[in-house]
Design a protein around this motif. Structure first.
Motif, short mmCIF file in Angstrom:
data_model
loop_
_atom_site.label_atom_id
_atom_site.label_comp_id
_atom_site.label_asym_id
_atom_site.label_seq_id
_atom_site.Cartn_x
_atom_site.Cartn_y
_atom_site.Cartn_z
N GLU A 1 27.02 36.26 39.20
CA GLU A 1 27.30 37.74 38.56
C GLU A 1 27.53 38.44 39.85
O GLU A 1 28.23 39.43 39.88
CB GLU A 1 25.89 38.16 38.02
N HIS B 1 13.36 34.13 29.10
CA HIS B 1 14.67 34.39 30.10
C HIS B 1 15.37 33.02 29.77
O HIS B 1 15.15 31.85 29.82
CB HIS B 1 14.32 34.43 31.38
N GLY C 1 17.90 41.81 31.54
CA GLY C 1 17.31 40.55 32.25
C GLY C 1 16.72 41.03 33.54
O GLY C 1 16.41 42.11 33.57
N GLU C 2 17.03 40.06 34.48
CA GLU C 2 15.98 40.16 35.70
C GLU C 2 16.81 40.86 36.89
O GLU C 2 16.81 41.96 37.38
CB GLU C 2 15.64 38.74 36.32
N GLY C 3 18.05 39.99 37.26
CA GLY C 3 18.93 40.46 38.22
C GLY C 3 20.15 39.53 38.60
O GLY C 3 19.93 38.43 38.04
N PRO C 4 21.12 39.75 39.13
CA PRO C 4 22.22 39.05 39.26
C PRO C 4 21.95 37.77 39.97
O PRO C 4 21.24 37.72 40.92
CB PRO C 4 23.40 39.76 39.94
N GLY C 5 22.43 36.68 39.69
CA GLY C 5 22.58 35.41 40.26
C GLY C 5 23.96 35.36 41.08
O GLY C 5 24.69 36.28 41.37
N ASN D 1 20.29 44.66 33.62
CA ASN D 1 19.35 43.79 34.48
C ASN D 1 18.37 44.86 34.85
O ASN D 1 18.71 46.09 35.21
CB ASN D 1 19.98 43.06 35.78
N PRO E 1 27.18 40.94 34.56
CA PRO E 1 25.78 40.22 34.18
C PRO E 1 25.99 39.08 33.29
O PRO E 1 26.62 39.01 32.51
CB PRO E 1 24.73 41.28 33.49
N PHE E 2 25.16 38.16 33.42
CA PHE E 2 24.98 36.88 32.82
C PHE E 2 26.30 36.18 32.46
O PHE E 2 26.62 36.02 31.37
CB PHE E 2 24.31 37.05 31.34
N1 URA Z 1 19.99 36.05 35.33
C1 URA Z 1 19.60 37.29 35.14
O1 URA Z 1 18.40 37.95 34.84
N2 URA Z 1 20.62 38.36 34.89
C2 URA Z 1 21.86 37.92 35.18
O2 URA Z 1 22.76 38.67 35.07
C3 URA Z 1 22.10 36.51 35.37
C4 URA Z 1 20.99 35.55 35.58
#
Ligand code: URA
Length: 257
Positions: free
Chosen positions: A113, A221, A106-110, A147, A119-120
């Motif tokens: 997370e 995503h 994925g992209e990065g933590p929200g 991520n 992650p996720f």
């Molecule tokens: N969206 C992401 O791309 N990664 C995460 O870990 C959570 C949400």
């Protein structure tokens, strides 16, 4: 908690039911600031904060490329290489089977997370878990989830190119250690950063790309799918394509195009 297949299909907005074709039912990143005791000229003890040495990206990458899991995890946990470290609660290293055949990126933590360090785990994560379940996969079982960036971008904005670049050696090393058979890039940020090609997800899906010799498939995503119901059907098509591709790879046949 285990959801039934029908629950999963409902969650994905894809009832009537989806079916799988043919499926039986060295150099660590810059260290965190260190507090050191010292003496002022008048003899009074003072605490000096030693600022981390900012190691140039190339030198960092060269150090990271040979790290094993424990060192890599430690390096991520203490990383201050880009400004994202300032706002983080926890780094989000990645989770799952370290010898997985499937790697989802994925992209990065929200926010969730960042709070949990995994992650996720928020709403998008629930959908990702349901997507995995729909193709008979489960977080942690032959699946690894990572991520592009390991720290939360403020306000859930996309990571800046410079931030992604600083984090890239970590993801590269994770991929090299896992040696997945197939990478699934979740969304444009992951696809663009891995493929080094600025294109829309719509134009990258349905093809087998390569990431350093590893087949890579692009899909939407999960957070985008939560906002855009019609694309869920396309995501299902992508997952079926990924399953077919994995079967081809496992059987040693050329991956389908
Ligand atoms: N969206 C992401 O791309 N990664 C995460 O870990 C959570 C949400």
């Amino acid at each position: 908690m285990s959801a039934s297949r029908d629950d999963i299909m409902k969650e994905l907005g894809l009832t009537p039911v989806w079916r799988l074709r043919g499926a039986p039912a060295a150099e660590p990143a810059a260290a965190a600031p260190v507090a050191m005791a010292a003496q002022a000229p008048d003899g009074e003890p003072v605490t000096v904060r030693v600022l981390p040495k900012v190691v140039p990206l190339d030198a960092r990458a060269q150090g990271i490329v040979n790290m094993e899991w424990p060192q890599l995890k430690e390096s991520v946990a203490g990383c201050v290489a880009c400004p994202l470290h300032k706002g983080r609660n926890k780094t989000v290293f990645g989770v799952g089977d370290e010898a997985a055949e499937w790697l989802f990126i994925g992209e990065g933590p929200g926010a969730e997370e960042d709070a949990k360090g995994e992650p996720f785990v928020g709403q998008a994560g629930k959908l990702l878990d349901n997507m995995l379940a729909a193709i008979k996969l489960k977080r942690g079982h032959n699946v690894y989830i990572a991520n592009v960036v390991k720290c939360r971008p403020p306000g859930n904005r996309n990571p800046e190119p410079g931030e992604a670049a600083q984090c890239e050696p970590y993801l590269h090393r994770q991929i090299a250690l896992i040696k997945p058979r197939l990478i699934v890039a979740l969304g444009k940020v992951a696809a663009v950063n891995l493929l080094k090609r600025d294109a829309a997800v719509a134009s990258m899906r349905g093809k087998i790309h390569q990431y350093q010799g590893i087949p890579l498939i692009v899909t939407y995503h999960p957070a985008y799918l939560l906002r855009s119901l019609p694309e869920k059907a396309k995501a299902w098509t992508d997952l079926c394509f990924a399953v077919d591709t994995m079967r081809g790879l496992q059987s040693g046949k050329a991956a389908p195009m």
